[in-house]
Write a protein that holds these residues in place. Structure first.
Motif, PDB file in Angstrom:
ATOM      1  N   THR A  45       0.853  -1.203  -0.074  1.00  0.00           N
ATOM      2  CA  THR A  45       0.130  -0.086  -0.121  1.00  0.00           C
ATOM      3  C   THR A  45       0.814   1.239  -0.022  1.00  0.00           C
ATOM      4  O   THR A  45       2.072   1.354   0.813  1.00  0.00           O
ATOM      5  CB  THR A  45      -0.902  -0.051   1.196  1.00  0.00           C
ATOM      6  OG1 THR A  45      -1.725  -1.279   1.409  1.00  0.00           O
ATOM      7  CG2 THR A  45      -1.916   1.310   1.413  1.00  0.00           C
ATOM      8  N   PRO A  46       0.609   2.354  -0.897  1.00  0.00           N
ATOM      9  CA  PRO A  46       1.542   3.085  -0.977  1.00  0.00           C
ATOM     10  C   PRO A  46       1.468   4.172   0.279  1.00  0.00           C
ATOM     11  O   PRO A  46       2.410   4.763   0.833  1.00  0.00           O
ATOM     12  CB  PRO A  46       0.896   4.118  -2.007  1.00  0.00           C
ATOM     13  CG  PRO A  46       0.459   3.006  -3.227  1.00  0.00           C
ATOM     14  CD  PRO A  46       0.034   2.045  -2.249  1.00  0.00           C
ATOM     15  N   LEU A  47       0.377   4.199   0.547  1.00  0.00           N
ATOM     16  CA  LEU A  47      -0.097   4.902   2.054  1.00  0.00           C
ATOM     17  C   LEU A  47       0.774   4.303   3.014  1.00  0.00           C
ATOM     18  O   LEU A  47       1.636   5.309   4.089  1.00  0.00           O
ATOM     19  CB  LEU A  47      -1.404   4.886   2.372  1.00  0.00           C
ATOM     20  CG  LEU A  47      -1.694   5.646   3.678  1.00  0.00           C
ATOM     21  CD1 LEU A  47      -1.656   6.881   3.636  1.00  0.00           C
ATOM     22  CD2 LEU A  47      -3.301   5.121   4.376  1.00  0.00           C
ATOM     23  N   MET A  48       0.969   3.054   3.340  1.00  0.00           N
ATOM     24  CA  MET A  48       1.825   2.455   4.397  1.00  0.00           C
ATOM     25  C   MET A  48       3.351   2.624   4.049  1.00  0.00           C
ATOM     26  O   MET A  48       3.926   2.588   4.960  1.00  0.00           O
ATOM     27  CB  MET A  48       1.343   1.035   4.488  1.00  0.00           C
ATOM     28  CG  MET A  48      -0.016   1.069   5.082  1.00  0.00           C
ATOM     29  SD  MET A  48      -0.338   1.741   6.716  1.00  0.00           S
ATOM     30  CE  MET A  48       1.121   1.181   7.911  1.00  0.00           C
ATOM     31  N   GLN A  49       3.613   2.379   2.914  1.00  0.00           N
ATOM     32  CA  GLN A  49       5.142   2.852   2.638  1.00  0.00           C
ATOM     33  C   GLN A  49       5.506   4.221   2.960  1.00  0.00           C
ATOM     34  O   GLN A  49       6.657   4.237   3.746  1.00  0.00           O
ATOM     35  CB  GLN A  49       5.014   2.590   1.054  1.00  0.00           C
ATOM     36  CG  GLN A  49       4.936   1.246   0.538  1.00  0.00           C
ATOM     37  CD  GLN A  49       5.059   0.839  -1.153  1.00  0.00           C
ATOM     38  OE1 GLN A  49       5.372   2.063  -1.836  1.00  0.00           O
ATOM     39  NE2 GLN A  49       4.817  -0.160  -1.452  1.00  0.00           N
ATOM     40  N   VAL A  65       9.426   0.532  18.224  1.00  0.00           N
ATOM     41  CA  VAL A  65       7.939   0.995  18.648  1.00  0.00           C
ATOM     42  C   VAL A  65       6.999   1.741  17.645  1.00  0.00           C
ATOM     43  O   VAL A  65       5.930   1.721  17.608  1.00  0.00           O
ATOM     44  CB  VAL A  65       8.059   1.795  20.138  1.00  0.00           C
ATOM     45  CG1 VAL A  65       8.482   0.909  21.342  1.00  0.00           C
ATOM     46  CG2 VAL A  65       8.841   3.006  19.899  1.00  0.00           C
ATOM     47  N   THR A  66       7.834   2.647  16.953  1.00  0.00           N
ATOM     48  CA  THR A  66       7.190   3.222  15.872  1.00  0.00           C
ATOM     49  C   THR A  66       6.661   2.413  15.037  1.00  0.00           C
ATOM     50  O   THR A  66       5.632   2.755  14.220  1.00  0.00           O
ATOM     51  CB  THR A  66       8.056   4.488  15.311  1.00  0.00           C
ATOM     52  OG1 THR A  66       9.434   3.904  14.969  1.00  0.00           O
ATOM     53  CG2 THR A  66       8.364   5.553  16.254  1.00  0.00           C
ATOM     54  N   LEU A  67       7.721   1.488  14.352  1.00  0.00           N
ATOM     55  CA  LEU A  67       7.015   0.546  13.453  1.00  0.00           C
ATOM     56  C   LEU A  67       5.947  -0.374  13.818  1.00  0.00           C
ATOM     57  O   LEU A  67       4.953  -0.554  13.146  1.00  0.00           O
ATOM     58  CB  LEU A  67       8.153  -0.477  13.005  1.00  0.00           C
ATOM     59  CG  LEU A  67       9.427   0.259  12.017  1.00  0.00           C
ATOM     60  CD1 LEU A  67      10.446  -0.508  11.787  1.00  0.00           C
ATOM     61  CD2 LEU A  67       8.696   0.694  10.597  1.00  0.00           C
ATOM     62  N   ALA A  68       6.038  -0.783  15.082  1.00  0.00           N
ATOM     63  CA  ALA A  68       5.054  -1.603  15.724  1.00  0.00           C
ATOM     64  C   ALA A  68       3.722  -0.939  15.681  1.00  0.00           C
ATOM     65  O   ALA A  68       2.857  -1.337  15.369  1.00  0.00           O
ATOM     66  CB  ALA A  68       5.398  -2.247  17.107  1.00  0.00           C
ATOM     67  N   GLY A  69       3.701   0.530  16.486  1.00  0.00           N
ATOM     68  CA  GLY A  69       2.549   1.278  16.264  1.00  0.00           C
ATOM     69  C   GLY A  69       2.026   1.453  15.208  1.00  0.00           C
ATOM     70  O   GLY A  69       0.726   1.834  15.060  1.00  0.00           O
ATOM     71  N   THR A  70       2.860   1.879  13.821  1.00  0.00           N
ATOM     72  CA  THR A  70       2.188   2.078  12.714  1.00  0.00           C
ATOM     73  C   THR A  70       1.606   0.958  12.055  1.00  0.00           C
ATOM     74  O   THR A  70       0.364   1.194  11.575  1.00  0.00           O
ATOM     75  CB  THR A  70       3.585   2.603  11.740  1.00  0.00           C
ATOM     76  OG1 THR A  70       4.141   3.731  12.435  1.00  0.00           O
ATOM     77  CG2 THR A  70       2.875   2.972  10.257  1.00  0.00           C
ATOM     78  N   ALA A  71       1.951  -0.303  12.455  1.00  0.00           N
ATOM     79  CA  ALA A  71       1.581  -1.539  11.752  1.00  0.00           C
ATOM     80  C   ALA A  71       0.066  -1.335  12.646  1.00  0.00           C
ATOM     81  O   ALA A  71      -0.743  -2.023  12.097  1.00  0.00           O
ATOM     82  CB  ALA A  71       2.537  -2.617  11.950  1.00  0.00           C
TER      83      ALA A  71
END
Length: 306
Positions: A8-12, A231-237
């Motif tokens: 997903t471009p948004l999530m990228q 934590v930022t990667l986990a929180g974003t996911a």
């Protein structure tokens, strides 16, 4: 789910921004914690709100406008801290709250401003991260890492003891201003993911968590950046998967990491103490054996009078 999210471009864009935020926020926060200015990021976040509102009012990129205004506000804070005496805290309070009030008013006056836009900047929003935002975040994050890593020895010296740094010939005032400017840029980098009201937590909590189990500045720096990134990667996911607010999720995960490392701190401290005690006993035993192996002075001469 992971493959779908990465396609997903948004999530990228969101994940790239999250990585940059997770790296830069603790990298600056460690100096603020060392200087006992843990809440400086919160104050800069208030001032940056005026920049966001001004960006909407002038129909320019709010990220760049927030960067300019927050830098000016951070410089003002540092000057007030350096020269302010009795009324310094009152001046800072007026700067903080005036910045927030100014941002809300400018957002209201902007033709394309709205409450949803305001909320996305206050608490973060993955859906609003654009390609232009990612470009600005990448450039600003590059500046932050260049300063925090390239000048780490100088910044640490100033953060640890300004008087000693001044005696050694370091440009203390310039370095203090540089720390303030770098903190302002970091707030701008993080506001699209974490939000202006929560960015200070991401600058401080990973550092506090790392300090529970580390003893050196270098190890604390590396571990704090690692915690911030995770934590930022986990929180974003989690925000993408469960449709929860990204900023709040990231901060709560950082606080959870703090409590986990705090729980591990006591056993690690006991293990270090036992290892140190064993090492000291080993050295003492070695010295005793070495002393006992020396020949007696009476036998060393083999009966020859000296």
């Amino acid at each position: 789910m992971i493959i779908e999210m990465l396609e997903t471009p948004l999530m990228q864009r969101a994940l790239l921004a999250a990585v940059l935020v997770g790296i830069t926020a603790p990298a600056v926060g460690i100096y603020l914690v060392q200087r006992r200015q843990a809440l400086m990021g919160d104050g800069i976040g208030h001032v940056a709100m005026t920049g966001v509102g001004l960006g909407f009012l002038l129909s320019t990129n709010p990220v760049w406008m927030a960067a300019l205004v927050s830098i000016a506000g951070a410089v003002a804070m540092e000057l007030i801290r350096s020269y302010g005496r009795l009324r310094g805290d009152m001046a800072l309070a007026m700067l903080f709250y005036g910045g927030m009030a100014g941002g809300v008013m400018l957002m209201h006056l902007a033709p394309n401003g709205s409450n949803s836009n305001l909320t996305s900047y206050l608490f973060g929003s993955l859906a609003t991260v654009s390609d232009a935002d990612v470009t600005a975040i990448c450039l600003l994050a590059g500046f932050v890492m260049l300063v925090t890593i390239g000048l780490r020895r100088h910044l640490f010296a100033v953060s640890q003891d300004e008087e000693f740094a001044r005696v050694t010939g370091l440009p203390v005032r310039a370095l203090n201003l540089l720390i303030a400017v770098t903190a302002a840029v970091t707030v701008t980098v993080a506001m699209r993911v974490v939000g202006l009201l929560l960015v200070s937590a991401l600058m401080v909590v990973p550092v506090a968590a790392a300090q529970q189990i580390t003893r050196s500045f270098k190890v604390t720096f590396v571990l704090a950046v690692a915690i911030g990134t995770v934590v930022t990667l986990a929180g974003t996911a989690a925000s993408y998967q469960y449709e929860v607010p990204p900023g709040a999720t990231i901060v709560l995960l950082a606080i959870a990491a703090f409590f986990v490392l705090t729980a591990l701190a006591a056993p690690l401290a006991k293990r270090r103490a036992r290892a140190l005690s064993a090492a000291e006993d080993g050295v003492a035993a070695g010295c005793s054996v070495e002393a006992g192996s020396l020949p007696d002075a009476r036998h060393a001469t083999n009966g020859v009078k000296v």
